[in-house]
Motif scaffolding. Structure first.
Motif, PDB file in Angstrom:
ATOM      1  N   GLU A  83       0.827  -1.205   0.000  1.00 32.81           N
ATOM      2  CA  GLU A  83       0.000   0.000   0.000  1.00 32.81           C
ATOM      3  C   GLU A  83       0.862   1.257   0.000  1.00 32.81           C
ATOM      4  O   GLU A  83       0.542   2.244  -0.672  1.00 32.81           O
ATOM      5  N   ILE A  84       1.957   1.212   0.754  1.00 38.51           N
ATOM      6  CA  ILE A  84       2.851   2.375   0.793  1.00 38.51           C
ATOM      7  C   ILE A  84       3.503   2.601  -0.560  1.00 38.51           C
ATOM      8  O   ILE A  84       3.669   3.744  -1.015  1.00 38.51           O
ATOM      9  N   ALA A  85       3.865   1.484  -1.257  1.00 41.72           N
ATOM     10  CA  ALA A  85       4.578   1.600  -2.532  1.00 41.72           C
ATOM     11  C   ALA A  85       3.654   1.736  -3.730  1.00 41.72           C
ATOM     12  O   ALA A  85       4.127   1.918  -4.859  1.00 41.72           O
ATOM     13  N   ARG A  86       2.338   1.652  -3.525  1.00 46.35           N
ATOM     14  CA  ARG A  86       1.402   1.639  -4.647  1.00 46.35           C
ATOM     15  C   ARG A  86       1.503   2.904  -5.498  1.00 46.35           C
ATOM     16  O   ARG A  86       1.440   2.855  -6.729  1.00 46.35           O
ATOM     17  N   ASP A  87       1.668   4.043  -4.844  1.00 46.03           N
ATOM     18  CA  ASP A  87       1.733   5.304  -5.589  1.00 46.03           C
ATOM     19  C   ASP A  87       3.009   5.439  -6.413  1.00 46.03           C
ATOM     20  O   ASP A  87       3.109   6.339  -7.255  1.00 46.03           O
ATOM     21  N   GLU A  88       3.992   4.569  -6.176  1.00 50.32           N
ATOM     22  CA  GLU A  88       5.277   4.688  -6.862  1.00 50.32           C
ATOM     23  C   GLU A  88       5.468   3.603  -7.912  1.00 50.32           C
ATOM     24  O   GLU A  88       6.571   3.433  -8.428  1.00 50.32           O
ATOM     25  N   TYR A  89       4.414   2.854  -8.249  1.00 48.55           N
ATOM     26  CA  TYR A  89       4.564   1.765  -9.212  1.00 48.55           C
ATOM     27  C   TYR A  89       5.044   2.260 -10.571  1.00 48.55           C
ATOM     28  O   TYR A  89       5.865   1.614 -11.242  1.00 48.55           O
ATOM     29  N   TYR A  90       4.537   3.411 -11.011  1.00 47.33           N
ATOM     30  CA  TYR A  90       4.925   3.906 -12.334  1.00 47.33           C
ATOM     31  C   TYR A  90       6.419   4.224 -12.378  1.00 47.33           C
ATOM     32  O   TYR A  90       7.074   4.066 -13.432  1.00 47.33           O
ATOM     33  N   GLU A 129      13.152   6.791  -2.047  1.00 48.36           N
ATOM     34  CA  GLU A 129      13.221   7.880  -1.077  1.00 48.36           C
ATOM     35  C   GLU A 129      11.826   8.318  -0.645  1.00 48.36           C
ATOM     36  O   GLU A 129      11.608   8.669   0.516  1.00 48.36           O
ATOM     37  N   ARG A 130      10.872   8.306  -1.580  1.00 47.88           N
ATOM     38  CA  ARG A 130       9.501   8.637  -1.191  1.00 47.88           C
ATOM     39  C   ARG A 130       8.942   7.599  -0.232  1.00 47.88           C
ATOM     40  O   ARG A 130       8.297   7.932   0.772  1.00 47.88           O
ATOM     41  N   ILE A 131       9.185   6.321  -0.537  1.00 48.23           N
ATOM     42  CA  ILE A 131       8.736   5.254   0.371  1.00 48.23           C
ATOM     43  C   ILE A 131       9.445   5.373   1.714  1.00 48.23           C
ATOM     44  O   ILE A 131       8.839   5.213   2.779  1.00 48.23           O
ATOM     45  N   ASN A 132      10.736   5.676   1.660  1.00 45.01           N
ATOM     46  CA  ASN A 132      11.522   5.841   2.885  1.00 45.01           C
ATOM     47  C   ASN A 132      10.938   6.942   3.759  1.00 45.01           C
ATOM     48  O   ASN A 132      10.789   6.792   4.980  1.00 45.01           O
ATOM     49  N   LYS A 133      10.590   8.065   3.138  1.00 42.47           N
ATOM     50  CA  LYS A 133      10.015   9.181   3.885  1.00 42.47           C
ATOM     51  C   LYS A 133       8.668   8.797   4.498  1.00 42.47           C
ATOM     52  O   LYS A 133       8.371   9.135   5.647  1.00 42.47           O
ATOM     53  N   LYS A 134       7.851   8.080   3.730  1.00 41.09           N
ATOM     54  CA  LYS A 134       6.563   7.645   4.265  1.00 41.09           C
ATOM     55  C   LYS A 134       6.748   6.729   5.468  1.00 41.09           C
ATOM     56  O   LYS A 134       6.042   6.851   6.481  1.00 41.09           O
ATOM     57  N   VAL A 135       7.703   5.812   5.365  1.00 38.95           N
ATOM     58  CA  VAL A 135       7.946   4.877   6.476  1.00 38.95           C
ATOM     59  C   VAL A 135       8.435   5.625   7.710  1.00 38.95           C
ATOM     60  O   VAL A 135       7.981   5.372   8.831  1.00 38.95           O
ATOM     61  N   ARG A 136       9.358   6.569   7.533  1.00 33.37           N
ATOM     62  CA  ARG A 136       9.860   7.337   8.669  1.00 33.37           C
ATOM     63  C   ARG A 136       8.739   8.160   9.315  1.00 33.37           C
ATOM     64  O   ARG A 136       8.625   8.217  10.544  1.00 33.37           O
ATOM     65  N   ASP A 137       7.933   8.809   8.481  1.00 35.73           N
ATOM     66  CA  ASP A 137       6.840   9.622   9.027  1.00 35.73           C
ATOM     67  C   ASP A 137       5.838   8.764   9.780  1.00 35.73           C
ATOM     68  O   ASP A 137       5.430   9.102  10.904  1.00 35.73           O
ATOM     69  N   LYS A 138       5.440   7.651   9.185  1.00 32.96           N
ATOM     70  CA  LYS A 138       4.469   6.774   9.846  1.00 32.96           C
ATOM     71  C   LYS A 138       5.059   6.166  11.120  1.00 32.96           C
ATOM     72  O   LYS A 138       4.363   6.017  12.128  1.00 32.96           O
ATOM     73  N   SER A 139       6.334   5.815  11.067  1.00 31.36           N
ATOM     74  CA  SER A 139       6.978   5.232  12.246  1.00 31.36           C
ATOM     75  C   SER A 139       7.038   6.244  13.380  1.00 31.36           C
ATOM     76  O   SER A 139       6.767   5.918  14.542  1.00 31.36           O
ATOM     77  N   SER A 172      16.087   3.966  12.075  1.00 29.29           N
ATOM     78  CA  SER A 172      17.034   4.214  10.990  1.00 29.29           C
ATOM     79  C   SER A 172      17.285   2.953  10.172  1.00 29.29           C
ATOM     80  O   SER A 172      17.286   2.986   8.935  1.00 29.29           O
ATOM     81  N   ASP A 173      17.490   1.827  10.857  1.00 30.69           N
ATOM     82  CA  ASP A 173      17.777   0.579  10.145  1.00 30.69           C
ATOM     83  C   ASP A 173      16.585   0.106   9.324  1.00 30.69           C
ATOM     84  O   ASP A 173      16.744  -0.369   8.192  1.00 30.69           O
ATOM     85  N   ASP A 174      15.387   0.213   9.885  1.00 27.55           N
ATOM     86  CA  ASP A 174      14.205  -0.233   9.155  1.00 27.55           C
ATOM     87  C   ASP A 174      13.990   0.592   7.891  1.00 27.55           C
ATOM     88  O   ASP A 174      13.624   0.058   6.839  1.00 27.55           O
ATOM     89  N   ALA A 175      14.202   1.897   8.007  1.00 26.40           N
ATOM     90  CA  ALA A 175      14.052   2.744   6.825  1.00 26.40           C
ATOM     91  C   ALA A 175      15.090   2.386   5.761  1.00 26.40           C
ATOM     92  O   ALA A 175      14.799   2.375   4.562  1.00 26.40           O
ATOM     93  N   ALA A 176      16.320   2.076   6.212  1.00 24.69           N
ATOM     94  CA  ALA A 176      17.358   1.672   5.259  1.00 24.69           C
ATOM     95  C   ALA A 176      17.018   0.341   4.600  1.00 24.69           C
ATOM     96  O   ALA A 176      17.270   0.143   3.405  1.00 24.69           O
ATOM     97  N   MET A 177      16.434  -0.571   5.375  1.00 23.90           N
ATOM     98  CA  MET A 177      16.051  -1.851   4.805  1.00 23.90           C
ATOM     99  C   MET A 177      14.912  -1.688   3.799  1.00 23.90           C
ATOM    100  O   MET A 177      14.868  -2.391   2.784  1.00 23.90           O
ATOM    101  N   ILE A 178      13.996  -0.776   4.072  1.00 23.54           N
ATOM    102  CA  ILE A 178      12.939  -0.490   3.096  1.00 23.54           C
ATOM    103  C   ILE A 178      13.573  -0.020   1.791  1.00 23.54           C
ATOM    104  O   ILE A 178      13.158  -0.405   0.692  1.00 23.54           O
ATOM    105  N   HIS A 179      14.594   0.830   1.918  1.00 20.82           N
ATOM    106  CA  HIS A 179      15.308   1.318   0.733  1.00 20.82           C
ATOM    107  C   HIS A 179      15.950   0.159  -0.021  1.00 20.82           C
ATOM    108  O   HIS A 179      15.910   0.103  -1.257  1.00 20.82           O
TER     109      HIS A 179
END
Length: 728
Positions: free
Chosen positions: A411-418, A513-523, A548-555
């Motif tokens: 769901e977080i990555a859905r907006d970035e599929y394109y 980076e957009r997904i990373n930002k979303k994860v950090r904000d939600k976290s 920090s580590d979780d956001a890096a792993m998302i990346h």
């Protein structure tokens, strides 16, 4: 505070140890053993002669201490009826304490003084314009208990820091047994001292280890004896692990501030120092615990050879001191015993004492009767209680948790599929570069190794050319044509690499980076919504590190796997297609050894470019060498006071060594992998060259077809290794 409460337009809840500050409260609630024991106004609770009254008497110093080495005056100084200490006139009383610099002459040096502070001037390095002491004079003889009192911010704790040699005076002399402390060995000198500071510091480890810091050679029995003297043994044994209970920054929520203070006192008592320094040692304790701990301190201070220097705000704890020093505005303004200072009609100490004393003459016998009655009621309630503890159920792992997390990630990555699709196009262009280089190598080898046959006009002209010159011109044109083709291929590969890299890294980088930002904000939003109890079992270091580590792993597991997959697919796929098209028998053999060749190429790239070893078995933040370093530097004063420099260095070295315990095995495995990689790669090349040569001799393939098939497949493996080297 008085002004705010007088307006009556705000509800004020006060937590107080000093009962004189809440005497005029509308309601006073006495809390004991997890429940409200009494409520009422000051007058109502005093008339009741219950628990509140007992606390009042304890603070007034009327509760006798049988273990005290010094008799406490049995008569209390009466405050004026017209101006009793209260919340409404405390500011007036404080304002009336004028400073008279000439009240006391400067202390002179005495030959029998163990600690001699003579004419000391001092300013903190960070505040050079603010003078703390202006000719401070103080001497302490063997067996004396010296209490230092005075208003807040006047340098009482600074005296302790000067004695501990955390700082050195800018002027004057500080001597120990007649020797300037600057000339003494620092470690030896600090081993003569025992410090209990205002804010207790416990290091990461068990309770027993923290107490043992006072004397590393102490036995368990000695540790327990010290804990008993500090009124800490009972609550320590109440923990499931007893003296092995973990404390420090990682487990700070398990013990209260008062319990920390008692452990620190036990550590100082175990040290058996020549000079005991108590900087607000009982400030964090409740009245009952303070009384018991104070009795233990009194027993220690009864030692005729022990020097005790006490910093105190609660004056009832230091009435039995050998002498009391009132410090204000950089000098000792009054010195004397409790009786001598209270005999001064307008003395500084007497005025300070009056602010903390609530004079009530009540029968002690009625107090004890009321106390016994309340204790009997508590005992009866405990016996008739249901006795059922709440069941502690462990959280059962949710079987659908992984699916839920995967669904949330999608769901977080859905907006970035394109962006992933666009990045995949760039990765596809990057992937075909490597097999495309196979054509370049094949053409270059053919151009560089082009040769001409012997030619003689009229006798022998190769390939039925009319003349030798025609043969030579045709060969030159062929070489020129191959050179142009090679150049065109190189230019095409350059554009593919440029455009493909820009598209790939821009698209994937933006998406991750957009997904990373979303994860950090939600976290972060989730963190600030957690209950306070959630943080009791997690240190700040763990939370920030995990964020920090979780956001890096998302990346790492968003754009990187897609990039790797597409590049690998395009590189190996294009290589196999080219190889099958030009020499299909050779491609079948190469396909069989392809996994081994890919492994060898990957290992070779890892050796040349390096690899991120990471923390395969990552330990908790509080157990790492970085945490030991931070804990030591933050609490450097306590480390210096206890002479723990070598112990902390050893702890740091052990933390470093724990990370390299398996280094030999790990290095052997890495070396074996490097050897096998080279083995598979070299023998794979040998097999391809051998079988390719056999095909040239027996199947009628041209040299160009062989070279394109060989290099197209070999360089596609390079693309595969390059793709995998980007994984983190």
């Amino acid at each position: 505070l008085d002004d705010i409460m007088a307006k009556g337009n705000v509800t004020v809840v006060v937590i107080a140890h000093r009962l004189s500050t809440i005497r005029n409260a509308d309601v006073i609630a006495v809390v004991e053993k997890g429940k409200v024991a009494e409520t009422g106004t000051h007058e109502e609770l005093i008339a009741k002669k219950g628990k509140y009254f007992d606390l009042v008497e304890a603070q007034k110093g009327k509760v006798s201490r049988s273990s005290s080495s010094v008799s406490i005056a049995t008569t209390e100084t009466e405050t004026s009826d017209s101006n009793p200490p209260s919340r409404s006139n405390s500011a007036v009383d404080l304002a009336g304490m004028d400073i008279d610099a000439e009240d006391i002459p400067e202390t002179k040096t005495s030959s029998d003084a163990v600690i001699d502070v003579h004419n000391v001037h001092f300013t903190y390095p960070s505040r050079p314009d603010t003078k703390i002491f202006r000719g401070l004079g103080l001497e302490v003889k063997e067996g004396e208990t010296v209490a230092i009192v005075g208003p807040s911010g006047q340098g009482k704790s600074t005296i302790i820091q000067l004695i501990e040699e955390f700082y050195r005076p800018s002027k004057g002399r500080l001597a120990y047994n007649g020797d300037d402390i600057k000339d003494l060995n620092v470690r030896w000198y600090r081993n003569e001292l025992g410090l209990v500071s205002q804010e207790p510091t416990l290091f990461d480890g068990s309770i027993a280890e923290n107490i043992k810091f006072g004397m590393p050679a102490a036995t368990q029995q000695e540790i327990e004896e010290a804990a008993k003297k500090a009124n800490a043994h009972n609550f320590i044994m109440g923990f499931p692990d007893g003296y092995n209970t973990s404390v420090g920054s990682a487990s700070s929520s398990q013990i209260s501030g008062g319990q920390k203070q008692r452990i620190a006192i036990a550590r100082a008592l175990l040290r058996k120092p020549k000079v005991l320094l108590l900087d607000e040692a009982t400030s964090a304790l409740d009245t009952e615990s303070e009384k018991i701990v104070q009795e233990a301190l009194d027993k220690i201070m009864a030692d005729t050879k022990l020097i005790t220097i006490v910093i105190a705000h609660r004056l009832s704890t230091i009435r039995g001191a050998s002498k009391i020093c009132y410090v204000d505005h950089g000098k000792v303004r009054e010195v004397g015993t409790y009786e001598e200072l209270m005999a001064k009609p307008h003395g500084h100490y007497k005025r300070l004492e009056s602010l903390q004393t609530m004079n009530q003459g009540l029968d002690r016998k009625s107090i004890l009767v009321a106390k016994a009655m309340y204790e009997a009621q508590d005992k009866a309630e405990a016996e008739h209680g249901d006795g059922h503890d709440e069941d502690k159920s462990k959280d059962k792992p949710d079987e659908d948790k992984v699916k839920i997390i995967q669904r949330k990630a999608k769901e977080i990555a859905r907006d970035e599929y394109y962006l992933f699709v666009i990045g995949s196009v760039g990765a596809l262009l990057n992937g075909i570069i490597f097999p495309g280089q196979g054509f370049v190598f094949a053409y270059l080898i053919e151009v560089f190794y082009q040769f001409t046959l012997p030619c003689e006009d009229g006798v022998s002209v190769p390939f039925d050319y009319p003349t030798c010159q025609d043969y030579w011109d045709a060969t030159a044109e062929h070489m020129q044509d191959l050179s142009y083709k090679t150049m065109y291929l190189l230019v095409a590969l350059i554009f593919c690499s440029l455009i493909g890299s820009i598209i790939m890294f821009t698209a994937f980088g933006t998406a991750t980076e957009r997904i990373n930002k979303k994860v950090r904000d939600k976290s972060f939003r989730a963190l600030i919504r957690q209950e306070v109890a959630w943080y009791d079992v997690r240190s700040v270091g763990q939370i920030t590190s995990q964020l920090s580590d979780d956001a890096a792993m998302i990346h790492s597991f968003s754009g990187e796997p897609i990039r790797t997959f597409v590049m690998s697919l395009s590189s190996v796929g294009a290589g196999l297609i080219v190889s099958f098209y030009f020499m299909w028998e050779f491609a079948f053999v190469a396909l069989g050894i392809l996994p081994f060749m890919a492994f060898g190429e990957y290992v070779q790239n890892a050796q040349m470019l390096g690899s991120d070893e990471g923390d395969i078995e990552k330990t908790a933040v509080e157990s790492s060498e970085g945490a030991v370093l931070i804990e030591t530097l933050v609490n450097i004063r306590v480390v210096a006071s206890l002479s723990l420099e070598d112990a902390r260095v050893k702890t740091y070295a052990d933390a470093l060594a724990s990370k390299s315990k398996r280094s030999l095995c790990r290095n052997c495995l890495a070396g074996t992998g490097q050897g096998l990689g080279s083995f598979f790669q070299m023998w794979g090349y040998a097999l391809m060259f051998y079988f390719g040569s056999w095909l040239l001799l027996n199947r009628g393939y041209s040299m160009r077809e062989y070279l394109i098939s060989l290099f197209g497949l070999m360089l596609s493996l390079t693309g595969l290794a390059a793709a995998f080297s980007g994984l983190t």
